[in-house]
Scaffold this active site. Sequence first.
Site, PDB file in Angstrom:
ATOM      1  N   CYS A 101       0.837  -1.198   0.000  1.00  0.00           N
ATOM      2  CA  CYS A 101       0.000   0.000   0.000  1.00  0.00           C
ATOM      3  C   CYS A 101       0.877   1.256   0.000  1.00  0.00           C
ATOM      4  O   CYS A 101       1.709   1.435   0.892  1.00  0.00           O
ATOM      5  CB  CYS A 101      -0.926   0.009   1.213  1.00  0.00           C
ATOM      6  N   LYS A 140       2.066  -9.689   0.205  1.00  0.00           N
ATOM      7  CA  LYS A 140       1.798  -9.038  -1.083  1.00  0.00           C
ATOM      8  C   LYS A 140       2.633  -7.765  -1.134  1.00  0.00           C
ATOM      9  O   LYS A 140       2.520  -6.902  -0.265  1.00  0.00           O
ATOM     10  CB  LYS A 140       0.313  -8.715  -1.233  1.00  0.00           C
ATOM     11  N   ASP A 203      -2.858  -5.303 -14.148  1.00  0.00           N
ATOM     12  CA  ASP A 203      -3.264  -4.988 -15.518  1.00  0.00           C
ATOM     13  C   ASP A 203      -3.960  -6.115 -16.281  1.00  0.00           C
ATOM     14  O   ASP A 203      -3.912  -6.126 -17.507  1.00  0.00           O
ATOM     15  CB  ASP A 203      -2.057  -4.492 -16.338  1.00  0.00           C
ATOM     16  N   ARG A 225      -8.713  -4.700 -10.531  1.00  0.00           N
ATOM     17  CA  ARG A 225      -9.694  -3.845 -11.211  1.00  0.00           C
ATOM     18  C   ARG A 225     -10.469  -4.590 -12.285  1.00  0.00           C
ATOM     19  O   ARG A 225     -11.616  -4.259 -12.567  1.00  0.00           O
ATOM     20  CB  ARG A 225      -8.965  -2.616 -11.776  1.00  0.00           C
TER      21      ARG A 225
END
Length: 361
Positions: A101, A140, A203, A225
């Site tokens: 983050c 992550k 992506d 996303r």
Amino acid sequence: MKIGSVSLESPFVVAPMAGMTDTAFRRLVKREGGCGLVVTEMVSSEGLVRGIDRTLEYAEYTEAERPVSIQIFGGDPLKMADAAQIVEGMGADIVDVNMGCPVPKIAKHNAGCSLMREPAHAAAVIGAMVKAVRIPVTVKMRAGWNDRSRNAPELARMVQDAGASAIAVHGRTAEQSYTGVADWSLVAQIAESLDIPVLGSGDCVEAVQVLEKMSSGVSGVLVGRGVLRNPWILAQAAALAAGQTPRTVTPLERGRFLLEYIELLLAERCDEAEGFRHAAPGAEGSTVNAPPPEARGRQRWVINKLRALCAWYTKGIDSGSSLRVRVNAATSIDELRAIVHEFFLTTPLNVTSDGLLSSRR
Ligand SMILES: Cc1cc2nc3c(=O)[nH]c(=O)nc-3n(C[C@H](O)[C@H](O)[C@H](O)COP(=O)(O)O)c2cc1C
């Protein structure tokens, strides 16, 4: 694929996304198939340990989502170990550590991606957690903090040596945030050099891209996303991987998904069967972390949730921007339902007792 002792039926994963991948959304995506693992939104270790943080609800999940990974953030090894024990106590399958983050609010507390700037400390955090729990501890991370410090390969090895069971890498630096493109060659290089599973992130908007990324040598792909735009992307990728033609998603299905999401959000914590929700101790039945109980507060919360999802969900579909504008202007649930209905559906739908929809025809 296996992460520690946890078997995943598919290598395709719903990436953690703060504010987006709540339990209702995860349940709906999981139902569509192709999803091997879901990761919760990031949860503050401090909040978990103190049991008072409003974000405690972010860790909640239901049986239908298994296997479930709960992602926590923080920079204090002891607190992270305590938080990992709470996550284990909640029955989660995996505890994941956020080292990606870039948001200053998180990064300034020596958490999130700023852990990548102190690799030895980051490894100590993982070591402390691994000692504290039996479930797999995963990490992550990003490619690095910035272009001068793309240290994911070294850090990945260090956290592997500290006992991490798998690593996911989003191939951008913190400084890049979401600009530019994810560096999948770096992800592939890390996958090549480690003994534990390495998953890549970044992506994948089309199912075919998920498959392409798999061929880079990773053990799995996290889709973020792309799932918000198309909750069927993992099912489509699984079909492609099996040599089948991926299903076409109809406008009717797209509309139903939004309507069901609305109903599940409205029903959150209302009349749930005992044991339906896995919550941290102290949060069970607590109203602090629940969506606002009063009808108007809850409606506002649901409307805001829909606005957030529709910012992504309307991308790449015909007249999506007009839908986005209308959803953003909606002031009630009924209005929201009518907008979705008018845009996607022609058949009237009934809401069943479990919040799912059935056609009246
Ligand atoms: C709205 C949003 C929220 C996110 N929240 C988190 C988070 O809580 N924890 C995390 O590790 N990554 C988070 N990410 C990063 C994603 O998990 C993912 O690595 C990144 O978006 C790149 O993948 P994509 O191109 O498939 O979206 C977030 C991304 C987005 C767009």
